[in-house]
Design a protein around this motif. Structure first.
Motif, PDB file in Angstrom:
ATOM      1  N   THR A   8       0.847  -1.199   0.000  1.00 23.93           N
ATOM      2  CA  THR A   8       0.000   0.000   0.000  1.00 23.93           C
ATOM      3  C   THR A   8       0.880   1.244   0.000  1.00 23.93           C
ATOM      4  O   THR A   8       0.600   2.218   0.690  1.00 23.93           O
ATOM      5  CB  THR A   8      -0.929   0.003   1.224  1.00 23.93           C
ATOM      6  N   LEU A   9       1.950   1.200  -0.778  1.00 22.53           N
ATOM      7  CA  LEU A   9       2.873   2.325  -0.853  1.00 22.53           C
ATOM      8  C   LEU A   9       2.266   3.470  -1.660  1.00 22.53           C
ATOM      9  O   LEU A   9       1.434   3.251  -2.536  1.00 22.53           O
ATOM     10  CB  LEU A   9       4.177   1.875  -1.507  1.00 22.53           C
ATOM     11  N   ASP A  10       2.698   4.692  -1.357  1.00 21.06           N
ATOM     12  CA  ASP A  10       2.279   5.853  -2.139  1.00 21.06           C
ATOM     13  C   ASP A  10       3.252   5.991  -3.305  1.00 21.06           C
ATOM     14  O   ASP A  10       4.395   6.438  -3.140  1.00 21.06           O
ATOM     15  CB  ASP A  10       2.298   7.116  -1.277  1.00 21.06           C
ATOM     16  N   GLU A  11       2.813   5.621  -4.495  1.00 18.51           N
ATOM     17  CA  GLU A  11       3.695   5.582  -5.649  1.00 18.51           C
ATOM     18  C   GLU A  11       4.003   6.965  -6.224  1.00 18.51           C
ATOM     19  O   GLU A  11       4.865   7.102  -7.090  1.00 18.51           O
ATOM     20  CB  GLU A  11       3.112   4.661  -6.726  1.00 18.51           C
ATOM     21  N   GLU A  12       3.301   7.993  -5.748  1.00 17.26           N
ATOM     22  CA  GLU A  12       3.594   9.354  -6.191  1.00 17.26           C
ATOM     23  C   GLU A  12       4.774   9.952  -5.429  1.00 17.26           C
ATOM     24  O   GLU A  12       5.365  10.939  -5.859  1.00 17.26           O
ATOM     25  CB  GLU A  12       2.358  10.250  -6.008  1.00 17.26           C
ATOM     26  N   LEU A  13       5.099   9.348  -4.279  1.00 17.91           N
ATOM     27  CA  LEU A  13       6.216   9.828  -3.468  1.00 17.91           C
ATOM     28  C   LEU A  13       7.457   8.998  -3.760  1.00 17.91           C
ATOM     29  O   LEU A  13       7.376   7.910  -4.322  1.00 17.91           O
ATOM     30  CB  LEU A  13       5.868   9.724  -1.979  1.00 17.91           C
ATOM     31  N   ASN A  14       8.617   9.506  -3.339  1.00 12.33           N
ATOM     32  CA  ASN A  14       9.817   8.705  -3.498  1.00 12.33           C
ATOM     33  C   ASN A  14       9.971   7.750  -2.311  1.00 12.33           C
ATOM     34  O   ASN A  14       9.146   7.742  -1.380  1.00 12.33           O
ATOM     35  CB  ASN A  14      11.059   9.577  -3.728  1.00 12.33           C
ATOM     36  N   VAL A  15      11.027   6.964  -2.341  1.00 12.18           N
ATOM     37  CA  VAL A  15      11.209   5.897  -1.354  1.00 12.18           C
ATOM     38  C   VAL A  15      11.297   6.452   0.062  1.00 12.18           C
ATOM     39  O   VAL A  15      10.571   6.025   0.968  1.00 12.18           O
ATOM     40  CB  VAL A  15      12.469   5.074  -1.706  1.00 12.18           C
ATOM     41  N   GLN A  16      12.173   7.438   0.288  1.00  7.92           N
ATOM     42  CA  GLN A  16      12.340   7.941   1.647  1.00  7.92           C
ATOM     43  C   GLN A  16      11.108   8.713   2.122  1.00  7.92           C
ATOM     44  O   GLN A  16      10.770   8.676   3.317  1.00  7.92           O
ATOM     45  CB  GLN A  16      13.589   8.806   1.763  1.00  7.92           C
ATOM     46  N   GLU A  17      10.394   9.364   1.216  1.00  2.67           N
ATOM     47  CA  GLU A  17       9.187  10.095   1.614  1.00  2.67           C
ATOM     48  C   GLU A  17       8.108   9.146   2.116  1.00  2.67           C
ATOM     49  O   GLU A  17       7.321   9.510   3.010  1.00  2.67           O
ATOM     50  CB  GLU A  17       8.672  10.922   0.436  1.00  2.67           C
TER      51      GLU A  17
END
Length: 310
Positions: free
Chosen positions: A90-99
């Motif tokens: 359920t990752l936010d794919e609009e953000l980068n990894v560390q965000e």
């Protein structure tokens, strides 16, 4: 099985959805620092159990305690001490990894400085330091799974719940993930996972329960379950005919027991090579004959009459 003094204890734990009983009065206990597994096919009740343990799904009946607390009355306190890896990322794919880590850390009330420090540690743990500023969407499935696990650790949880942690990953990515989870266990984190992969359960679990149709049908360490319910070796035979049932009678007595599956016939024996020789002595010529060691798949087949992938 005693359920006293566990980090997680369940007695008569039941979950119903209308007339359907997903979890049927199960008892189990998870001790601090162990890796505990729920093994079974899809629909066995594993995920429903995990949602109750995660204090996000109410118990229909029975008793459930985490850290000695009741999820019905102490849900927020329990959830603050848990890490959860859901079956689907359920990752936010609009953000980068560390965000993705920063945002999640803020949910737990960590300061910006705490979140940034913890993120550096977790990205190193997940082998993603060099991808910190990359967007999530193009990452491989294995990388996304490692990021999801890193995110679940942002609050330094005492218990990590993992629902089918390696489903959909290729073998190499699964082994990398197993290594990360083994390191977590060595650091003192208690792992609770569901899986339908027998090799995953054997690799990761100190102890597990086998579930079928909402009930626990066996409990123990992977090795003890195999020793109790199976033989040392299994001879897998494939014949030209689609129906292998007719060969079972001709192979009576070759091993301790025989199982007929749609595509092959299994002979359970202490000596696979001797069993193979006996098959040929009886005048049978299989298309293939494979001797392997017994696994949890064989335990499940013996207990339920079906395979884990049914």
């Amino acid at each position: 099985m005693s359920t006293a003094d566990g980090l997680i204890t369940a007695r008569g734990l039941t979950k119903r959805f209308g007339d359907f009983t997903a979890v049927d009065a199960i008892d189990f206990a998870v001790q601090p620092g162990e890796a505990f597994g729920f093994l079974g096919p899809n629909g066995a009740g594993k995920s429903s159990t995990m949602k109750m343990v995660g204090a996000v799904s109410p118990v229909t009946s029975g008793e459930l305690r985490l850290f000695g607390l009741d999820p019905a009355t102490h849900g927020p306190q329990i959830r603050a001490r848990l890490g959860v890896v859901p079956q689907k990322d359920t990752l936010d794919e609009e953000l980068n990894v560390q965000e993705n880590l920063w945002i999640y850390g803020r949910y737990f009330g960590l300061s910006r400085a705490q979140v940034r420090e913890r993120s550096v540690e977790l990205l190193d743990f997940a082998q993603l330091s060099d991808r910190a500023r990359d967007k999530v969407e193009p990452l491989s499935g294995g990388m996304k799974r490692r990021l999801t696990i890193a995110r679940s650790l942002i609050n330094n949880p005492e218990i990590l719940l993992l629902d089918e942690p390696t489903t959909g990953l290729d073998p190499q990515a699964r082994h990398v993930l197993w290594d990360r989870l083994f390191r977590l266990k060595r650091s003192g984190v208690t792992l609770v996972l569901t899986t339908h992969y027998m090799d995953e359960a054997e690799q990761l679990c100190d102890r597990l329960v086998v579930m079928d149709h909402g009930r626990i049908v066996a409990e123990g360490s992977p090795r003890s379950l195999i020793e109790r319910y199976s033989t040392r070796e299994v001879l897998e035979l494939r014949f030209p005919d689609e129906d292998h049932q007719g060969y079972a009678a001709r192979l009576a007595g070759v091993g301790e027991r025989t199982e007929v599956l749609p595509d092959r016939l299994l002979i359970y024996t202490g000596d696979g090579d001797a069993a193979t020789a006996e098959v040929h002595r009886r005048g049978l010529d299989p298309l293939s004959a494979l001797v392997r060691r017994s696994s949890l798949e064989d335990v499940f087949l013996h207990l339920t009459g079906r395979t884990l992938v049914d």
